[in-house]
Design an enzyme around this catalytic site. Structure first.
Site, PDB file in Angstrom:
ATOM      1  N   ALA A  72       0.869  -1.174   0.000  1.00 44.61           N
ATOM      2  CA  ALA A  72       0.000   0.000   0.000  1.00 44.61           C
ATOM      3  C   ALA A  72       0.905   1.222   0.000  1.00 44.61           C
ATOM      4  CB  ALA A  72      -0.893  -0.016   1.234  1.00 44.61           C
ATOM      5  N   GLY A 118       0.551  -4.880   0.758  1.00 45.02           N
ATOM      6  CA  GLY A 118      -0.640  -4.946  -0.094  1.00 45.02           C
ATOM      7  C   GLY A 118      -0.408  -5.726  -1.380  1.00 45.02           C
ATOM      8  N   GLU A 121      -0.892  -9.194  -0.376  1.00 42.05           N
ATOM      9  CA  GLU A 121      -2.324  -9.334  -0.077  1.00 42.05           C
ATOM     10  C   GLU A 121      -3.149  -9.434  -1.363  1.00 42.05           C
ATOM     11  OE1 GLU A 121      -1.977  -5.924   2.590  1.00 42.05           O
ATOM     12  OE2 GLU A 121      -2.928  -7.132   4.155  1.00 42.05           O
ATOM     13  N   GLU A 141       4.781  -4.818   7.106  1.00 38.24           N
ATOM     14  CA  GLU A 141       4.112  -3.717   7.821  1.00 38.24           C
ATOM     15  C   GLU A 141       4.602  -3.524   9.251  1.00 38.24           C
ATOM     16  OE1 GLU A 141       2.633  -5.875   5.813  1.00 38.24           O
ATOM     17  OE2 GLU A 141       1.098  -4.873   4.593  1.00 38.24           O
TER      18      GLU A 141
HETATM   19  N1  COA Z   1       4.606   3.156  -0.888  1.00 35.00           N
HETATM   20  C1  COA Z   1       5.015   4.306  -1.456  1.00 35.00           C
HETATM   21  N2  COA Z   1       6.133   4.385  -2.221  1.00 35.00           N
HETATM   22  C2  COA Z   1       6.863   3.273  -2.380  1.00 35.00           C
HETATM   23  C3  COA Z   1       6.506   2.052  -1.801  1.00 35.00           C
HETATM   24  C4  COA Z   1       5.311   2.017  -1.015  1.00 35.00           C
HETATM   25  N3  COA Z   1       4.854   0.895  -0.448  1.00 35.00           N
HETATM   26  N4  COA Z   1       7.433   1.124  -2.116  1.00 35.00           N
HETATM   27  C5  COA Z   1       8.321   1.736  -2.884  1.00 35.00           C
HETATM   28  N5  COA Z   1       8.003   3.030  -3.046  1.00 35.00           N
HETATM   29  C6  COA Z   1       8.721   4.060  -3.811  1.00 35.00           C
HETATM   30  C7  COA Z   1       9.977   4.497  -3.076  1.00 35.00           C
HETATM   31  O1  COA Z   1       9.669   5.465  -2.086  1.00 35.00           O
HETATM   32  C8  COA Z   1      10.790   5.042  -4.214  1.00 35.00           C
HETATM   33  O2  COA Z   1      10.330   6.334  -4.558  1.00 35.00           O
HETATM   34  P1  COA Z   1      11.390   7.520  -4.899  1.00 35.00           P
HETATM   35  O3  COA Z   1      12.093   7.028  -6.122  1.00 35.00           O
HETATM   36  O4  COA Z   1      10.487   8.660  -5.138  1.00 35.00           O
HETATM   37  O5  COA Z   1      12.268   7.616  -3.695  1.00 35.00           O
HETATM   38  C9  COA Z   1      10.443   4.134  -5.378  1.00 35.00           C
HETATM   39  O6  COA Z   1       9.216   3.496  -5.013  1.00 35.00           O
HETATM   40  C10 COA Z   1      11.463   3.045  -5.602  1.00 35.00           C
HETATM   41  O7  COA Z   1      11.676   2.367  -4.383  1.00 35.00           O
HETATM   42  P2  COA Z   1      13.113   2.154  -3.713  1.00 35.00           P
HETATM   43  O8  COA Z   1      12.904   1.964  -2.241  1.00 35.00           O
HETATM   44  O9  COA Z   1      14.046   3.226  -4.132  1.00 35.00           O
HETATM   45  O10 COA Z   1      13.562   0.779  -4.398  1.00 35.00           O
HETATM   46  P3  COA Z   1      14.553  -0.320  -3.795  1.00 35.00           P
HETATM   47  O11 COA Z   1      14.792  -1.279  -4.895  1.00 35.00           O
HETATM   48  O12 COA Z   1      15.718   0.311  -3.128  1.00 35.00           O
HETATM   49  O13 COA Z   1      13.715  -1.056  -2.654  1.00 35.00           O
HETATM   50  C11 COA Z   1      11.753  -2.124  -1.739  1.00 35.00           C
HETATM   51  C12 COA Z   1      12.582  -1.804  -3.002  1.00 35.00           C
HETATM   52  C13 COA Z   1      10.480  -2.802  -2.203  1.00 35.00           C
HETATM   53  C14 COA Z   1      12.550  -3.087  -0.824  1.00 35.00           C
HETATM   54  C15 COA Z   1      11.454  -0.812  -0.971  1.00 35.00           C
HETATM   55  O14 COA Z   1      10.914   0.125  -1.878  1.00 35.00           O
HETATM   56  C16 COA Z   1      10.463  -0.980   0.160  1.00 35.00           C
HETATM   57  O15 COA Z   1      10.850  -1.470   1.231  1.00 35.00           O
HETATM   58  N6  COA Z   1       9.208  -0.556  -0.066  1.00 35.00           N
HETATM   59  C17 COA Z   1       8.200  -0.583   0.958  1.00 35.00           C
HETATM   60  C18 COA Z   1       7.708  -1.996   1.206  1.00 35.00           C
HETATM   61  C19 COA Z   1       6.659  -1.983   2.295  1.00 35.00           C
HETATM   62  O16 COA Z   1       6.927  -1.739   3.448  1.00 35.00           O
HETATM   63  N7  COA Z   1       5.415  -2.316   1.913  1.00 35.00           N
HETATM   64  C20 COA Z   1       4.303  -2.358   2.834  1.00 35.00           C
HETATM   65  C21 COA Z   1       3.597  -1.062   2.849  1.00 35.00           C
HETATM   66  S1  COA Z   1       2.239  -1.074   3.958  1.00 35.00           S
END
Ligand code: COA
Length: 267
Positions: A72, A118, A121, A141
């Site tokens: 999400a 999400g 999910e 989360e």
């Molecule tokens: N919500 C909002 N933005 C998100 C996102 C999320 N769940 N997941 C990734 N993004 C965005 C990042 O903020 C980033 O934006 P930016 O380029 O403007 O900074 C872009 O997507 C790319 O992500 P980035 O983190 O730079 O890629 P990465 O390869 O280094 O890492 C993940 C990938 C998936 C490990 C990391 O993005 C992450 O941990 N995301 C969140 C996962 C999460 O906690 N999901 C549950 C949410 S309730």
């Protein structure tokens, strides 16, 4: 309105010829397809439109770019200002995913990269999960000080058992494809380059089944899962009764008895 909100975030490819298969791509790659309200709304609208189109029997759901869905939208979660608004956010996501789970459409989730929060999910609400070798799933989360709210705490345990679900929800750790397969979270893992073709071939195989039997099979399993056994068996008999009287059931059994391939018409 920002440039982002004016762009479509869910792309639908409608069936060509009589294939019966549509593709749905979550397409917000700049945020790794994170589910904001726009994506959820567009996904709900896409599901409605697909369900209304009798040509469509199977959908393949995937993510544009290098992620399936990375969760999400954390920005939107951070902006939730009260318990009530957070609960409404949770219900909104749950409602879209429940709609997918109970849809007449059979869904194949082609997990091409991160399916976190999400994203997992969403994958759990689908019917079959095909994973690329490099993809990762998890419910992270807890690391954000929250818990899954789009069905993860409920659907994961039903698929992999309570103990495994607790482990993944409590630790938030990411699970690689090979482990997801062992856990029963993924139905199959394929090399990244073969994901799309394998999903298409599963979809074609399913779309070739007798259409009413396909729907009845899904409804029987989905609708019986949470019932007491006796109640579930009664439900199965009802679904069986509904499908066994169709012309396709007569065709399928007659084709077997006469050692010929069946020709299903959907009647
Ligand atoms: N919500 C909002 N933005 C998100 C996102 C999320 N769940 N997941 C990734 N993004 C965005 C990042 O903020 C980033 O934006 P930016 O380029 O403007 O900074 C872009 O997507 C790319 O992500 P980035 O983190 O730079 O890629 P990465 O390869 O280094 O890492 C993940 C990938 C998936 C490990 C990391 O993005 C992450 O941990 N995301 C969140 C996962 C999460 O906690 N999901 C549950 C949410 S309730």
């Amino acid at each position: 309105m920002s440039a982002e909100t004016s762009e479509k975030t869910v792309a639908v490819e409608w069936p060509t010829g009589g294939s019966g298969v549509a593709r749905v791509a979550i397409s917000r790659p700049q945020a790794l397809n994170a589910l904001n309200r726009q994506v959820l709304d567009e996904l709900a609208a896409a599901l409605s439109a697909l369900e209304e189109d009798v040509r469509v029997r199977v959908i393949v759901v995937t993510g544009a770019g290098r992620a399936f869905v990375a969760g999400a939208d954390i920005g939107e979660i951070a902006a939730l200002s009260s318990g009530a608004s957070a609960e409404a956010f949770s219900r909104a996501g749950q409602s879209v995913f429940s709609r997918l789970a109970s849809s007449r459409l059979v869904s194949i989730m082609a997990i091409n990269g991160y399916a976190l929060g999400g994203g997992l999910e969403l994958a759990l609400a689908g019917d079959l999960r095909l994973m690329a070798e490099s993809a990762k799933v998890g419910l992270p989360e807890i690391g954000l000080g929250i818990i899954p709210g789009f069905g993860g705490t409920q659907r994961l345990g039903r698929l992999v058992g309570e103990g495994r679900a607790l482990e993944l929800v409590l630790t938030g750790r990411q699970v690689a494809a090979a482990e997801a397969l062992r856990l029963g979270l993924a139905n199959q893992v394929v090399p990244d380059a073969e994901l799309s073709a394998t999903a298409d071939s599963w979809a074609a195989e399913l779309a070739a089944k007798a259409p009413q039997a396909l729907v009845a099979a899904k409804r029987a399993v989905r609708g019986g899962w949470d019932r007491e056994l006796a109640d579930g068996l009664a439900w199965e008999a009802q679904c069986f009764g509904g499908v066994a009287a169709t012309a396709d059931a007569r065709e399928g059994t007659d084709a077997f008895l006469h050692k010929r391939p069946p020709h299903f018409t959907g009647h």
